[in-house]
Design a protein around this motif. Structure first.
Motif, mmCIF file in Angstrom:
data_model
loop_
_atom_site.group_PDB
_atom_site.id
_atom_site.type_symbol
_atom_site.label_atom_id
_atom_site.label_comp_id
_atom_site.label_asym_id
_atom_site.label_seq_id
_atom_site.Cartn_x
_atom_site.Cartn_y
_atom_site.Cartn_z
ATOM 1 N N SER A 1 0.904 -1.048 -0.108
ATOM 2 C CA SER A 1 -0.047 0.136 -0.021
ATOM 3 C C SER A 1 0.760 1.297 0.090
ATOM 4 C CB SER A 1 -0.948 -0.065 1.204
ATOM 5 O OG SER A 1 -0.323 -0.212 2.413
ATOM 6 N N LYS A 2 2.193 1.183 0.659
ATOM 7 C CA LYS A 2 2.963 2.327 0.488
ATOM 8 C C LYS A 2 3.928 2.602 -0.720
ATOM 9 C CE LYS A 2 1.678 3.474 4.889
ATOM 10 N NZ LYS A 2 0.747 4.717 5.082
ATOM 11 N N THR A 3 3.826 1.372 -1.531
ATOM 12 C CA THR A 3 4.609 1.676 -2.605
ATOM 13 C C THR A 3 4.060 2.139 -3.778
ATOM 14 O OG1 THR A 3 5.953 -0.370 -1.631
ATOM 15 C CG2 THR A 3 6.097 0.190 -3.809
ATOM 16 N N LEU A 4 4.397 3.084 -4.368
ATOM 17 C CA LEU A 4 3.965 3.487 -5.688
ATOM 18 C C LEU A 4 4.423 2.605 -6.897
ATOM 19 C CD1 LEU A 4 4.727 7.528 -5.365
ATOM 20 C CD2 LEU A 4 2.343 6.139 -5.031
ATOM 21 N N ARG A 5 3.375 2.164 -7.553
ATOM 22 C CA ARG A 5 3.547 1.163 -8.378
ATOM 23 C C ARG A 5 2.992 1.619 -9.993
ATOM 24 N NH1 ARG A 5 1.688 -3.470 -11.382
ATOM 25 N NH2 ARG A 5 3.048 -4.846 -11.430
ATOM 26 N N SER A 6 4.287 1.726 -11.151
ATOM 27 C CA SER A 6 3.807 2.434 -12.347
ATOM 28 C C SER A 6 3.237 1.290 -13.272
ATOM 29 C CB SER A 6 4.776 2.925 -13.018
ATOM 30 O OG SER A 6 6.063 2.026 -13.135
ATOM 31 N N ASP A 7 2.873 1.617 -14.564
ATOM 32 C CA ASP A 7 2.518 0.689 -15.495
ATOM 33 C C ASP A 7 3.498 -0.402 -15.533
ATOM 34 O OD1 ASP A 7 0.301 1.874 -15.753
ATOM 35 O OD2 ASP A 7 0.840 3.053 -17.472
ATOM 36 N N ALA B 1 -18.706 -6.238 -18.554
ATOM 37 C CA ALA B 1 -17.558 -5.235 -17.699
ATOM 38 C C ALA B 1 -16.174 -6.276 -18.084
ATOM 39 C CB ALA B 1 -17.648 -5.127 -16.378
ATOM 40 N N PHE B 2 -16.393 -7.592 -17.871
ATOM 41 C CA PHE B 2 -15.221 -8.350 -18.295
ATOM 42 C C PHE B 2 -14.728 -8.285 -19.842
ATOM 43 C CE2 PHE B 2 -13.370 -12.363 -20.171
ATOM 44 C CZ PHE B 2 -12.372 -12.450 -19.462
ATOM 45 N N CYS B 3 -15.616 -8.199 -20.558
ATOM 46 C CA CYS B 3 -15.041 -7.950 -22.029
ATOM 47 C C CYS B 3 -14.596 -6.695 -22.345
ATOM 48 C CB CYS B 3 -16.251 -8.207 -22.931
ATOM 49 S SG CYS B 3 -17.130 -9.848 -23.077
ATOM 50 N N LEU B 4 -15.039 -5.505 -21.548
ATOM 51 C CA LEU B 4 -14.633 -4.112 -21.593
ATOM 52 C C LEU B 4 -13.054 -4.095 -21.210
ATOM 53 C CD1 LEU B 4 -17.637 -1.998 -21.091
ATOM 54 C CD2 LEU B 4 -16.621 -2.492 -23.461
ATOM 55 N N ASN B 5 -12.958 -4.646 -20.046
ATOM 56 C CA ASN B 5 -11.650 -4.690 -19.572
ATOM 57 C C ASN B 5 -10.448 -5.442 -20.333
ATOM 58 O OD1 ASN B 5 -9.941 -4.146 -17.326
ATOM 59 N ND2 ASN B 5 -10.314 -6.081 -16.410
ATOM 60 N N THR B 6 -11.095 -6.417 -20.989
ATOM 61 C CA THR B 6 -10.066 -7.183 -21.474
ATOM 62 C C THR B 6 -9.678 -6.300 -23.027
ATOM 63 O OG1 THR B 6 -11.270 -9.498 -21.208
ATOM 64 C CG2 THR B 6 -9.726 -9.287 -23.155
ATOM 65 N N HIS B 7 -10.562 -5.699 -23.659
ATOM 66 C CA HIS B 7 -10.650 -4.902 -24.561
ATOM 67 C C HIS B 7 -9.494 -3.662 -24.237
ATOM 68 C CE1 HIS B 7 -11.412 -1.258 -27.214
ATOM 69 N NE2 HIS B 7 -11.262 -2.236 -28.260
ATOM 70 N N ASN B 8 -9.714 -3.114 -23.000
ATOM 71 C CA ASN B 8 -8.826 -1.815 -22.536
ATOM 72 C C ASN B 8 -7.447 -2.360 -22.556
ATOM 73 O OD1 ASN B 8 -11.050 -0.393 -22.779
ATOM 74 N ND2 ASN B 8 -11.578 -0.419 -20.614
ATOM 75 N N GLU B 9 -7.345 -3.431 -21.773
ATOM 76 C CA GLU B 9 -6.069 -4.231 -21.512
ATOM 77 C C GLU B 9 -5.180 -4.498 -22.908
ATOM 78 O OE1 GLU B 9 -6.222 -7.260 -19.174
ATOM 79 O OE2 GLU B 9 -6.675 -6.132 -17.094
ATOM 80 N N VAL C 1 -5.583 -2.783 -25.785
ATOM 81 C CA VAL C 1 -5.573 -1.799 -26.364
ATOM 82 C C VAL C 1 -4.120 -1.177 -25.732
ATOM 83 C CG1 VAL C 1 -5.885 0.682 -26.738
ATOM 84 C CG2 VAL C 1 -7.547 -1.006 -27.183
ATOM 85 N N LYS C 2 -3.921 -1.179 -24.401
ATOM 86 C CA LYS C 2 -2.802 -0.528 -23.583
ATOM 87 C C LYS C 2 -1.539 -1.648 -23.988
ATOM 88 C CE LYS C 2 -5.347 0.947 -19.537
ATOM 89 N NZ LYS C 2 -5.512 0.927 -18.190
ATOM 90 N N ALA C 3 -1.611 -2.812 -24.488
ATOM 91 C CA ALA C 3 -0.719 -3.728 -24.588
ATOM 92 C C ALA C 3 -0.224 -3.469 -26.118
ATOM 93 C CB ALA C 3 -1.144 -5.230 -24.483
ATOM 94 N N LEU C 4 -0.743 -2.645 -27.217
ATOM 95 C CA LEU C 4 -0.334 -2.507 -28.172
ATOM 96 C C LEU C 4 0.930 -1.815 -28.241
ATOM 97 C CD1 LEU C 4 -3.624 -1.578 -30.144
ATOM 98 C CD2 LEU C 4 -2.618 -3.500 -30.168
ATOM 99 N N ARG C 5 1.668 -2.196 -29.248
ATOM 100 C CA ARG C 5 3.221 -1.453 -29.123
ATOM 101 C C ARG C 5 3.435 -0.886 -30.527
ATOM 102 N NH1 ARG C 5 7.349 -6.070 -26.563
ATOM 103 N NH2 ARG C 5 6.619 -5.791 -24.343
ATOM 104 N N PHE C 6 3.843 0.395 -30.710
ATOM 105 C CA PHE C 6 3.982 1.169 -31.697
ATOM 106 C C PHE C 6 5.665 1.398 -31.985
ATOM 107 C CE2 PHE C 6 -0.158 1.852 -30.392
ATOM 108 C CZ PHE C 6 -1.001 1.645 -31.583
#
Length: 488
Positions: free
Chosen positions: A225-231, A436-444, A446-451
């Protein structure tokens, strides 16, 4: 002709020796340092791990003499560790290590990069762990960490993260994990100050594992809880973090969050990490049972996991039936497995769920039944079985587990008629959770795409091209105006 074809296809190409693979990693490391490309460092580690099962003491010695300068402290120290393994081998085959007199001729360079030295330490540590020389691996990893603390180079981050992992693993295999907790905390603080995000992720997971190994769940939660965690920069570290967080949430009775973390960790884990997926599935099955859910049969029938998940499948079957006697038998039969997985305390909590499931089945089967018969069907073997059954039924009615009423004077339980489930909000809630599960999977995803870096700049025209285009437009406009004048 057919025989010739069969003979040609039956002869596989000779695989390159592990020493050639290891020497090829040197070029990758130097290129990664020159271009400051972390992917090349990770590729060098993967190339080394691909041949780790074929490594011999002679191969490792030959690589060390080739990669490290002769007379260096790192070379003499690492060759000493490898020599202990080499003396224990009964038969020595190819790739005999060169003598110290010849090492000056075979040495790759007289001055070595810190990345190449750290890679050599990593190679020897992994080799010692594979050869079961755990005490030597612990000493070697400690020396590698001390040497690593002398540098502050971002090109070392990938290698440092691997060294941290095997440093903790060597101490864990020797049952002395508590000895390095202070060192790991200091390394995590240093990684945070240097903005080493991969090192922060790795060290945070190692600290959580250190605390959970000794059942220090409160300390682990305070650190988390005290540790800041980035992406996350590593899928493996993210899976480990979700697994440890799921275990912490389970102990803290936050079963809904624990279930989501454990299922996500098992889903994100690669198919080759079978042991990790088995542990996630075990804990997820217990959490779902504690939530009152029954895991699907296919969960326990996954390929390569049936034998390991068999005790939990039997436990799930006992909870599904609601048979308290069968539940006790399964818990006693597989007690050693549950203690090894550290899930025994959670299984003790399941007793109430078994009773509630059995009571729900009784309320569905009987419109009215005496409390004495309820105690008999639930296998409540005690002198106050009827009183216990009455209190259990009353609590289940109050919690909404069953829809019934108790007649205390006549000593029976009266069940109410079961209504239509589609007249309630439950189907809508189930549909909402799936969306909600499908939307969460879609958002993840999109975040995992690499350019590619600076890919958007290719579409932007330069200043010279813009001036040329404007000049062409002016000339075209002037030409059109002249044509209009000619027409008049």
């Amino acid at each position: 002709m057919g025989l010739d074809v069969e003979m040609k296809t039956a002869e596989p190409a000779a695989a390159p020796s592990p020493l050639i693979h290891l020497k090829a990693t040197i070029a990758l490391i130097e290129k990664g340092v020159a271009k400051k490309e972390m992917r090349l460092m990770a590729r060098a580690i993967r190339q080394m791990l691909a041949v780790r099962r074929r490594l011999k003491a002679s191969t490792v010695s030959s690589f060390l003499n080739y990669a490290l300068p002769s007379g260096s402290e790192a070379l003499s120290r690492l060759l000493g560790f490898v020599a202990k393994v080499e003396l224990g081998d009964a038969s020595m085959e190819v790739d005999t290590p060169p003598s110290m007199a010849q090492s000056s001729q075979l040495s790759y360079k007289q001055s070595v990069l810190p990345e190449l030295e750290s890679f050599s330490y990593l190679l020897v540590i992994i080799f010692l762990i594979d050869q079961k020389h755990l005490e030597d691996a612990k000493v070697c990893s400690s020396a590698a960490i001390k040497r690593l603390q002398q540098f502050n180079r971002r090109t070392l981050d990938v290698l440092a993260a691997r060294l941290y992992f095997y440093y903790s693993l060597s101490y864990e295999r020797t049952n002395s994990l508590a000895d390095i907790r202070g060192t790991l905390l200091a390394l995590h603080r240093t990684a945070t100050l240097r903005h080493d995000e991969l090192g922060q992720e790795t060290l945070l997971n190692l600290l959580l594992r250190n605390y959970l190994h000794y059942n220090l769940y409160d300390q682990a939660e305070k650190l988390r809880s005290k540790t800041l965690r980035s992406d996350s920069h590593s899928n493996q570290q993210l899976c480990r973090y979700l697994y440890y967080l799921g275990k912490i949430r389970t102990i803290q009775l936050e079963y809904t969050d624990a279930k989501e973390c454990l299922l996500q960790a098992a889903r994100k884990a690669p198919s080759s990490a079978r042991g990790f997926r088995i542990q996630c599935t075990k804990w997820a099955a217990i959490v779902r049972l504690l939530l009152g859910e029954i895991p699907e049969r296919t969960t326990f029938m996954q390929q390569g996991m049936r034998k390991a998940l068999l005790p939990y499948f039997e436990l799930t079957n006992a909870v599904r039936i609601g048979d308290l006697e069968l539940f006790r038998a399964v818990a006693d039969k597989n007690a050693s497995v549950f203690y090894a997985d550290k899930t025994h305390n959670l299984i003790v909590r399941l007793r109430h769920n078994v009773i509630r499931t059995g009571l729900r089945n009784i309320s569905i089967s009987y419109s009215r039944i005496s409390l004495r018969d309820v105690a008999s069907k639930l296998h409540l073997d005690s002198a106050t079985a009827v009183a216990d059954a009455e209190s259990i039924v009353t609590k289940a009615i109050r919690d909404g587990g069953i829809d019934a009423s108790v007649d205390h004077s006549k000593g029976w339980m009266q069940s109410k008629e079961t209504g239509d489930i589609y007249s309630t909000q439950e189907p809508q809630q189930a549909f909402h959770s799936r969306i909600a599960f499908c939307l969460n999977t879609h958002n993840e995803a999109v975040k995992a795409l690499r350019f590619p870096p600076d890919a958007h700049k290719k579409e932007l025209e330069s200043a010279e091209k813009r001036r040329e285009r404007q000049q062409q437009e002016l000339e075209l406009a002037k030409h059109i105006a002249e044509e209009d004048d000619d027409e008049f």
